[in-house]
Write a protein that holds these residues in place. Sequence first.
Motif, mmCIF file in Angstrom:
data_model
loop_
_atom_site.group_PDB
_atom_site.id
_atom_site.type_symbol
_atom_site.label_atom_id
_atom_site.label_comp_id
_atom_site.label_asym_id
_atom_site.label_seq_id
_atom_site.Cartn_x
_atom_site.Cartn_y
_atom_site.Cartn_z
ATOM 1 N N ALA A 137 77.538 69.255 -23.128
ATOM 2 C CA ALA A 137 78.766 68.986 -23.875
ATOM 3 C C ALA A 137 78.439 67.926 -24.926
ATOM 4 O O ALA A 137 77.773 66.922 -24.627
ATOM 5 N N THR A 138 78.883 68.171 -26.144
ATOM 6 C CA THR A 138 78.357 67.429 -27.294
ATOM 7 C C THR A 138 79.475 66.823 -28.152
ATOM 8 O O THR A 138 80.504 67.464 -28.374
ATOM 9 N N THR B 275 76.745 62.233 -27.998
ATOM 10 C CA THR B 275 76.286 62.616 -26.652
ATOM 11 C C THR B 275 75.939 64.102 -26.669
ATOM 12 O O THR B 275 76.428 64.851 -27.511
ATOM 13 N N GLY B 276 75.083 64.512 -25.734
ATOM 14 C CA GLY B 276 74.751 65.925 -25.571
ATOM 15 C C GLY B 276 73.808 66.452 -26.634
ATOM 16 O O GLY B 276 72.898 65.748 -27.063
ATOM 17 N N LYS C 137 82.869 71.938 -14.263
ATOM 18 C CA LYS C 137 83.570 71.647 -15.514
ATOM 19 C C LYS C 137 82.860 72.265 -16.718
ATOM 20 O O LYS C 137 83.493 72.623 -17.700
ATOM 21 N N LEU C 138 81.513 72.353 -16.637
ATOM 22 C CA LEU C 138 80.788 72.910 -17.783
ATOM 23 C C LEU C 138 79.990 74.141 -17.333
ATOM 24 O O LEU C 138 78.918 74.015 -16.733
ATOM 25 N N PRO D 165 80.461 74.143 -26.699
ATOM 26 C CA PRO D 165 81.104 72.901 -26.262
ATOM 27 C C PRO D 165 80.754 71.698 -27.144
ATOM 28 O O PRO D 165 80.130 70.739 -26.687
ATOM 29 N N VAL D 166 81.158 71.762 -28.388
ATOM 30 C CA VAL D 166 80.778 70.739 -29.367
ATOM 31 C C VAL D 166 82.035 70.234 -30.088
ATOM 32 O O VAL D 166 82.768 71.033 -30.667
#
Length: 453
Positions: A343-344, A329-330, A300-301, A363-364
């Motif tokens: 992932a953030t 998160t992240g 997924k990431l 991915p933020v």
Amino acid sequence: MYTVTNPTTGELVEEIKNSTDEEVRAAIERVHHGYASWRRRPVAERAKIASRAAELFAERADELAAIMTQEMGKRINEGRGEIGIVVDIFNYYADNGPTLLADEPLPINGGEAVIRKESIGALLGVMPWNFPCYQVARFVAPNLVLGNTILLKHASICPRSATAIAQILHDAGVPEDAYVNTFASSSQIPWILTDSRIQGVSLTGSEQAGISVAAEAGRNLKKSVLELGGSDPLIVLDTDDMDATVKTTATARMRNCGQSCNAPKRMIVMDDIYEEFVDRLTEHVAEHYLPGDPADPETKLPPLASAEAADEVAAQVEKAVSQGATLRTGGHRVDRPGAYLEATVLTDVTPEMDAYTEEIFGPVVLVFRARTEDEAVALANDTPFGLGASVFGTDRERARRVAEQIEAGMVYLNRAGGSQADLPFGGIKRSGIGRELGPLGMEEFMNKKSIRL
Ligand code: NDP
């Protein structure tokens, strides 16, 4: 130097020397020379070649997806999906090109006229790495069907994609001198644009590259089309299915590991559902977007396109936090080889912080709270960019009313961004100039010749 470094492992795969000035000049001469005969081919013939190109892209989808995974870390399934839209684009211009290029009768005072739609010559394309095949297709398919020829300078991290695309076009029947790939460096672009044999330029990439190319094109009185960055808003007015809304918005943001110009990067959520949205989004992002090998369809990431890109995004997040944003998160580089970033989710970003105005190409997700519809619209428009925007809500009329107030080149109702062959794509403000795709995508490098009958 064109360099393939696998972002999943950090391994250096291949280095290719830049084209020399001599080689670039020869490439310009080829597309200039090629134009004389390509423009004279009947539109139906050029369309047939575009249709064959679509077939070949479909046949070689797995091979192209594997190249993109190796060059810039794209998830293998997303790579196959990207080729799906490339196929649609070539088919769209193959099917509709002849109609779009037909003479347009124009009743005028005291007589009659027609608008004839002609090509203008050899064009330069400067393309980025984030969608190595799609970005090229958007520029190349309409222009080849129109009768322009193309000199293509791809991003220096994806020479294998560049070579594979050229091969497909030539195998489909595009003459060797109607589409030429060059491994020019960006420092050679200014003098390419001074060359009178090049009639225009299309660039997709960063603002800085856009500024430099547009300035040079302007100095030489040449048209430029620019597809640049974005920090697109996605407004959530209300929802009757919070899980579905959270998943849809997260998927749109995390597509291509957050490296899409038109990804919704700023979620603007109404006060009454804000807390629930943030909690569920944080939980979903933390649980679902786990790092893995992009060649594995379950991943997924994936990594970002390069270690430098991952470092840069991590630094943007760190700065936002040091300026007072809340990290839900992240936020950190992942402790494994490769260009991975967790992932953030960030909240409490305020106008004084850099993250409020700059594009974060990774991915933020940023989430903002809006107390009223007007506040949501004001937040959405408070950006230097204006590419796409999305509005989610159960009341269509309300969603539409909000959407109509957004300053952007594209607005989507109850869907998050995306792109399709028949829908024009492009931005306003610092997101760019001009349109690609759909009927408008064929008009940018067109001589709309008035013929007074
Ligand atoms: P760049 O804009 O640097 O690269 C895009 C293309 O432009 C590449 O072919 C590049 O060549 C070329 N280029 C770069 N600088 C110049 C210049 N001065 N003159 C002429 N051509 C130039 O993008 P990056 O790869 O550095 O990405 C950085 C940022 O760009 C991202 O964070 C994102 O904000 C934005 N971006 C936006 C994209 C979009 O889809 N709108 C796509 C990619 C990036 P070379 O590779 O040889 O440097």
